[in-house]
Design an enzyme around this catalytic site. Structure first.
Site, short mmCIF file in Angstrom:
data_model
loop_
_atom_site.label_atom_id
_atom_site.label_comp_id
_atom_site.label_asym_id
_atom_site.label_seq_id
_atom_site.Cartn_x
_atom_site.Cartn_y
_atom_site.Cartn_z
N SER A 10 18.36 -31.65 -19.38
CA SER A 10 19.52 -30.80 -19.11
C SER A 10 19.30 -30.06 -17.81
O SER A 10 18.36 -29.27 -17.69
CB SER A 10 19.71 -29.79 -20.25
N HIS A 35 21.87 -34.72 -18.63
CA HIS A 35 22.77 -33.90 -19.45
C HIS A 35 23.29 -32.73 -18.61
O HIS A 35 22.51 -31.98 -18.01
CB HIS A 35 21.99 -33.39 -20.66
N ASP A 37 25.64 -29.38 -18.67
CA ASP A 37 26.25 -28.39 -19.56
C ASP A 37 27.33 -27.60 -18.84
O ASP A 37 27.04 -26.79 -17.97
CB ASP A 37 25.17 -27.42 -20.06
N MET A 39 30.05 -24.76 -19.10
CA MET A 39 30.39 -23.58 -19.93
C MET A 39 31.45 -22.76 -19.21
O MET A 39 31.37 -22.59 -17.99
CB MET A 39 29.16 -22.72 -20.16
N HIS A 68 28.51 -32.27 -21.35
CA HIS A 68 28.72 -31.50 -22.58
C HIS A 68 29.65 -30.33 -22.27
O HIS A 68 29.28 -29.40 -21.57
CB HIS A 68 27.33 -31.03 -23.05
N MET A 70 31.36 -27.17 -23.12
CA MET A 70 31.42 -26.00 -24.00
C MET A 70 32.53 -25.11 -23.47
O MET A 70 32.30 -24.04 -22.87
CB MET A 70 30.05 -25.29 -23.99
N MET A 139 24.25 -29.72 -32.50
CA MET A 139 23.63 -28.58 -31.82
C MET A 139 22.54 -28.00 -32.73
O MET A 139 22.80 -27.68 -33.89
CB MET A 139 24.67 -27.50 -31.51
N GLY A 144 25.24 -22.08 -25.40
CA GLY A 144 25.47 -21.01 -24.43
C GLY A 144 24.32 -20.79 -23.47
O GLY A 144 24.54 -20.43 -22.32
N GLY A 146 20.07 -21.98 -22.29
CA GLY A 146 18.87 -22.80 -22.44
C GLY A 146 17.74 -21.94 -22.99
O GLY A 146 17.83 -20.72 -23.05
N GLY A 147 16.67 -22.60 -23.40
CA GLY A 147 15.45 -21.89 -23.79
C GLY A 147 15.51 -21.17 -25.13
O GLY A 147 14.69 -20.29 -25.39
N ASP A 177 20.59 -31.31 -29.44
CA ASP A 177 20.58 -30.46 -28.24
C ASP A 177 20.22 -29.03 -28.61
O ASP A 177 20.94 -28.40 -29.38
CB ASP A 177 21.97 -30.53 -27.59
N GLY A 178 19.13 -28.54 -28.02
CA GLY A 178 18.74 -27.15 -28.19
C GLY A 178 17.36 -27.00 -28.80
O GLY A 178 17.12 -27.44 -29.91
C1 DX5 Z 1 22.75 -25.07 -24.78
C2 DX5 Z 1 22.95 -26.33 -24.00
C3 DX5 Z 1 21.73 -27.16 -23.90
C4 DX5 Z 1 20.60 -26.50 -23.19
C5 DX5 Z 1 19.36 -26.94 -23.90
O1 DX5 Z 1 23.95 -24.42 -24.93
O2 DX5 Z 1 23.96 -27.14 -24.57
O3 DX5 Z 1 21.99 -28.44 -23.37
O4 DX5 Z 1 20.48 -26.83 -21.84
O5 DX5 Z 1 18.32 -26.23 -23.39
P1 DX5 Z 1 16.89 -26.17 -24.07
O6 DX5 Z 1 16.35 -27.56 -24.12
O7 DX5 Z 1 16.14 -25.28 -23.13
O8 DX5 Z 1 17.07 -25.56 -25.43
ZN ZN Z 2 24.09 -29.29 -23.88
#
Ligand code: DX5
Ligand code: ZN
Length: 223
Positions: A10, A35, A37, A39, A68, A70, A139, A144, A146-147, A177-178
């Site tokens: 991602s 990937h 994201d 948002m 993706h 969101m 999910m 929303g 990462g990490g 994912d996540g």
């Molecule tokens: C979260 C995103 C993910 C995110 C995952 O809302 O959809 O794709 O980048 O990040 P990690 O792998 O750090 O949890």
């Molecule tokens: Zn994602």
């Protein structure tokens, strides 16, 4: 499960001052998909990027761009994202009441079509439209950021999603994912997921390029 695991870094966790280099690093490290994201600050409490970034990434790689969304009213973006080079557009069931129509529209534009489910959304949300799905995204954090920490009961949801897809003889990818990292990936692979998004685990690793192979190796498949 069958087949090879797909690793989808991602770019949310990439260094945007050198995005092109990070894409090239993912590609040479053996990433299967990239990937992306998107948002909107409405469906999720964070803002990221749109068509311009998809177009920029597309110029740097021929890999599948797994986008993706969101966002609320995702259909507003389909045309632009398809034109920018998205391969796959995944929309959230919670944001898209007319899933059947929207998935068909995505396909008309030449992209593969996916549906994402938040941790609190039951698999029933897609049970009537399985033939329309190219990808089901489970999910394993609240979307929303990462990490975040992997929600452990996602493993059971993935197991039930695998059964549901198999019973329907669906070839849809089953993506998670996540919070995917060295500690969590093998449990979701064993539960039947085949596609693994990883942001923080790859980009914060000492050797991000090698980490892609490490994660793949933990799925117990030699490539
Ligand atoms: C979260 C995103 C993910 C995110 C995952 O809302 O959809 O794709 O980048 O990040 P990690 O792998 O750090 O949890
Ligand atoms: Zn994602």
């Amino acid at each position: 499960m069958s087949g090879q695991p797909r690793i989808a870094p991602s770019i949310l966790s990439a260094d945007f001052s050198k995005l092109g280099d990070d894409i090239a690093m993912c590609e040479s490290g053996g990433a299967d998909w990239i990937h992306i994201d998107v948002m909107d600050g409405r469906f999720v409490p964070n803002l990221t990027f749109g068509a311009k970034v998809i177009e920029t990434v597309r110029k740097r790689t021929a890999l599948t761009l797994d986008v993706h969304l969101m966002v609320v009213e995702p259909e507003k973006y389909f045309d632009d994202f398809a034109a920018a080079g998205a391969s796959l557009l995944t929309i959230h069931a919670e944001a898209a009441p007319h899933l059947h129509r929207q998935l068909n529209r995505i396909r008309e534009l030449g992209c593969r079509a996916g549906v994402a489910l938040n941790p609190a959304t039951p698999l029933d949300a897609v049970s009537e439209i399985l033939p329309e799905l190219d990808l089901l995204l489970i999910m394993s954090v609240n979307p929303g950021f990462g990490g975040q920490k992997f929600i452990p009961y996602s493993v059971d949801k993935i197991r039930r999603a695998r059964l549901m897809l198999d019973e329907a003889r669906s070839n849809a990818a089953l993506e998670v994912d996540g919070g995917i990292n060295r500690d969590t990936i093998s449990s979701v692979w064993e539960a039947g997921a085949d596609t693994f998004v990883a942001g923080n685990a790859i980009f914060s690793a000492k050797d991000p390029k090698a980490e892609i192979g490490v994660l793949r190796g933990l799925c117990g498949v030699t490539v």
